[in-house]
Write a protein that holds these residues in place. Structure first.
Motif, PDB file in Angstrom:
ATOM      1  N   LEU A  49      -5.543   0.724  -0.419  1.00  0.00           N
ATOM      2  CA  LEU A  49      -6.657   1.203  -1.236  1.00  0.00           C
ATOM      3  C   LEU A  49      -7.477   0.038  -1.773  1.00  0.00           C
ATOM      4  O   LEU A  49      -8.706   0.021  -1.678  1.00  0.00           O
ATOM      5  N   LEU A  50      -6.809  -0.965  -2.355  1.00  0.00           N
ATOM      6  CA  LEU A  50      -7.519  -2.083  -2.968  1.00  0.00           C
ATOM      7  C   LEU A  50      -8.105  -3.030  -1.929  1.00  0.00           C
ATOM      8  O   LEU A  50      -9.011  -3.808  -2.242  1.00  0.00           O
ATOM      9  N   ALA A  51      -7.602  -2.961  -0.696  1.00  0.00           N
ATOM     10  CA  ALA A  51      -8.189  -3.753   0.388  1.00  0.00           C
ATOM     11  C   ALA A  51      -9.371  -3.027   1.031  1.00  0.00           C
ATOM     12  O   ALA A  51     -10.011  -3.576   1.935  1.00  0.00           O
ATOM     13  N   GLN A 225     -11.539  -3.663  -5.995  1.00  0.00           N
ATOM     14  CA  GLN A 225     -11.699  -3.983  -4.575  1.00  0.00           C
ATOM     15  C   GLN A 225     -12.546  -5.237  -4.397  1.00  0.00           C
ATOM     16  O   GLN A 225     -12.265  -6.077  -3.530  1.00  0.00           O
ATOM     17  N   GLU A 226     -13.580  -5.373  -5.219  1.00  0.00           N
ATOM     18  CA  GLU A 226     -14.408  -6.580  -5.160  1.00  0.00           C
ATOM     19  C   GLU A 226     -13.618  -7.788  -5.638  1.00  0.00           C
ATOM     20  O   GLU A 226     -13.772  -8.892  -5.113  1.00  0.00           O
ATOM     21  N   ARG A 227     -12.788  -7.584  -6.653  1.00  0.00           N
ATOM     22  CA  ARG A 227     -11.982  -8.688  -7.167  1.00  0.00           C
ATOM     23  C   ARG A 227     -11.007  -9.199  -6.108  1.00  0.00           C
ATOM     24  O   ARG A 227     -10.747 -10.409  -5.996  1.00  0.00           O
ATOM     25  N   VAL A 228     -10.467  -8.298  -5.304  1.00  0.00           N
ATOM     26  CA  VAL A 228      -9.531  -8.685  -4.241  1.00  0.00           C
ATOM     27  C   VAL A 228     -10.177  -9.695  -3.301  1.00  0.00           C
ATOM     28  O   VAL A 228      -9.537 -10.642  -2.838  1.00  0.00           O
ATOM     29  N   TYR A 267      -5.763 -10.154   6.786  1.00  0.00           N
ATOM     30  CA  TYR A 267      -6.342 -11.106   5.826  1.00  0.00           C
ATOM     31  C   TYR A 267      -6.618 -10.418   4.491  1.00  0.00           C
ATOM     32  O   TYR A 267      -6.219 -10.887   3.432  1.00  0.00           O
ATOM     33  N   ARG A 268      -7.313  -9.262   4.557  1.00  0.00           N
ATOM     34  CA  ARG A 268      -7.720  -8.581   3.318  1.00  0.00           C
ATOM     35  C   ARG A 268      -6.534  -7.952   2.597  1.00  0.00           C
ATOM     36  O   ARG A 268      -6.455  -8.001   1.363  1.00  0.00           O
ATOM     37  N   THR A 269      -5.607  -7.368   3.327  1.00  0.00           N
ATOM     38  CA  THR A 269      -4.451  -6.764   2.664  1.00  0.00           C
ATOM     39  C   THR A 269      -3.560  -7.823   2.029  1.00  0.00           C
ATOM     40  O   THR A 269      -2.931  -7.580   0.996  1.00  0.00           O
ATOM     41  N   ARG A 273      -2.330  -7.811  -1.805  1.00  0.00           N
ATOM     42  CA  ARG A 273      -0.931  -7.966  -2.232  1.00  0.00           C
ATOM     43  C   ARG A 273      -0.783  -9.100  -3.232  1.00  0.00           C
ATOM     44  O   ARG A 273      -0.048  -8.990  -4.220  1.00  0.00           O
ATOM     45  N   ALA A 274      -1.494 -10.206  -2.987  1.00  0.00           N
ATOM     46  CA  ALA A 274      -1.431 -11.332  -3.918  1.00  0.00           C
ATOM     47  C   ALA A 274      -1.983 -10.936  -5.286  1.00  0.00           C
ATOM     48  O   ALA A 274      -1.394 -11.266  -6.325  1.00  0.00           O
TER      49      ALA A 274
END
Length: 327
Positions: A49-51, A225-228, A267-269, A273-274
Motif C-alpha cells: 500500500l505505502l509503495a 506514499q510520497e514520504r516513502v 526498489y520501492r517496496t 519496508r525501511a
C-alpha cells in the motif's frame, strides 16, 4: 466514526521516521484485531500500500482474504468495493458504462466498482482474459478510459485480488502482464490452534469487524506514499537489486525473468519496508526480505523445470544464496 489521528499531507510529510512507523503500527494493530496471527501478511499488505502497489492474495477459501480487504478500507477511512469475478463478467461491470437518458437525449456515466479506495477483486482468475485486462489500465495508471475520455479514480487506490491456488476447474490463468502489475503476492495460510481459538472467542457475541475504527485517512496515506519515495537507497544496494533481477533473466530454468517493472517494484517496496521500520535508508536485508513476495510471481518456469517440480520461490531463494549482498 472518529479517526484516532489525522494529519494533512503537509504535516505527514514532516513526520519523523519514528512517527511514520508508529502510524503504520496502529493500522497494523487495528487489522490484527480481526486477522489473528497473520502479522507478516499484514506487514506485506502495508508495504504494498505505502509503495503505491497492489496485492495478489493467493490462498484457499475461508482464510480471511475478504475480511482483510474490508478491514484495511475501514482502517484508512476508505471506500470499499468488491467484485466477484465470474465467467460472464464484462469489462463494463468493472469500470462502469454510459446509460442513455431518453428524457433529455443525453448519456449518463455510471461509475463501476473500481471507483473506490480499496477494491477487492475476488477470485480474479475465474473471469475471461478480456475482462481481466480491464484492470490493467486501472492498476497501472489509476484511471479508466471510457469512450475516449479519461476518468481518474479516487486516491489512494489499492487493489487486493484473490485467487484459489488449489482449484483450477473453470479458471483462467492470469496473464504475465497482469501478474507483473501486482507489487507483492501474499499467502496467508491457516492460523495455528492458539490463534484460531482467539478467532472463535472473538466472534462469540459479535463480529470484531463491527467494532473496528479508522486509524488514518486517505490524505495521510497519500502523503506517506510520497514520504516513502524520499527514503535513501545506496548505490550498492540498488546494484544488489539489479544483480538479483539480472540473475532471473539468465537462469536456464526460466523462460521469463523479472521485468524492469519488477526491479522498480522491489526498489520501492524496500523503501516502504525501511520507512515502516523507522529508518530513512534501505538495507540489503529489506531487499532480501521482499525478494520472494515481490519477484516469485513474475518469473515463468520453462516446461522442463515446471514438470520437474521446481517452484518459483525455490528459484528466487537459490538466487539470493548466490548473489552476494553488499556489506
Amino acid at each position: 466514526m472518529e479517526i484516532e489521528r489525522s494529519t494533512t499531507p503537509g504535516a505527514a510529510a514532516a513526520l519523523t521516521q519514528s512517527e511514520f512507523a508508529e502510524i503504520v503500527s496502529r493500522v497494523e494493530e487495528n487489522l490484527g484485531l480481526v486477522i489473528r496471527g497473520k502479522s507478516e501478511s499484514i506487514r506485506l499488505v502495508m508495504v504494498a500500500l505505502l509503495a503505491g502497489g497492489h496485492v495478489l492474495l493467493e490462498d484457499v477459501p475461508g482464510t480471511g482474504k475478504t475480511t482483510l480487504a474490508k478491514s484495511l478500507a475501514r482502517s484508512i477511512s476508505g471506500i470499499f468495493r468488491r467484485i466477484q469475478f465470474t465467467p460472464d463478467l464484462l469489462p463494463a461491470d468493472i469500470t462502469g458504462t454510459s446509460f442513455y437518458r431518453p428524457a433529455d437525449g443525453t448519456f449518463e456515466f455510471r461509475e463501476g466498482p473500481v471507483f473506490a479506495n480499496v477494491l477487492l477483486a475476488d477470485e480474479i482468475n475465474r473471469t475471461s482474459p478480456r475482462t481481466q485486462s480491464a484492470l490493467l489500465e486501472v492498476m497501472s495508471e489509476n484511471q479508466i478510459t471510457i469512450e475516449g475520455r479519461r476518468k481518474d479514480l479516487p486516491q489512494p487506490f489499492f487493489v487486493i485480488a484473490t485467487q484459489n491456488p488449489t482449484e483450477f476447474h473453470g479458471t483462467y490463468p492470469l496473464p504475465e502482464a497482469q501478474l507483473d502489475r501486482f507489487a507483492v503476492r501474499v499467502t496467508m495460510g491457516y492460523p495455528d490452534i492458539a490463534h484460531e481459538m482467539e478467532i472463535l472467542t472473538s466472534h462469540h457475541d459479535q463480529d470484531p469487524f463491527d467494532a473496528l475504527k479508522p486509524r488514518v485517512n486517505g490524505e495521510d496515506i497519500l502523503a506517506m506514499q510520497e514520504r516513502v519515495k524520499t527514503i535513501k537507497f545506496d548505490t550498492s544496494v540498488a546494484e544488489y537489486v539489479l544483480k538479483i533481477v539480472d540473475a532471473t533473466r539468465k537462469d536456464a530454468r526460466l523462460r521469463l525473468g523479472v521485468s524492469p517493472r519488477g526491479s522498480l517494484t522491489l526498489y520501492r517496496t524496500a523503501q516502504a519496508r525501511a520507512a515502516i521500520d523507522g529508518r530513512d535508508f534501505v538495507l540489503p536485508e529489506d531487499v532480501r526480505a521482499l525478494a520472494i513476495p515481490v519477484l516469485a510471481h513474475r518469473i515463468m518456469l520453462d516446461t522442463k523445470a515446471k514438470y520437474g517440480g521446481v517452484q518459483p520461490n525455490q528459484v528466487i531463494e537459490e538466487i539470493l544464496e548466490t548473489v552476494a549482498a553488499p556489506r
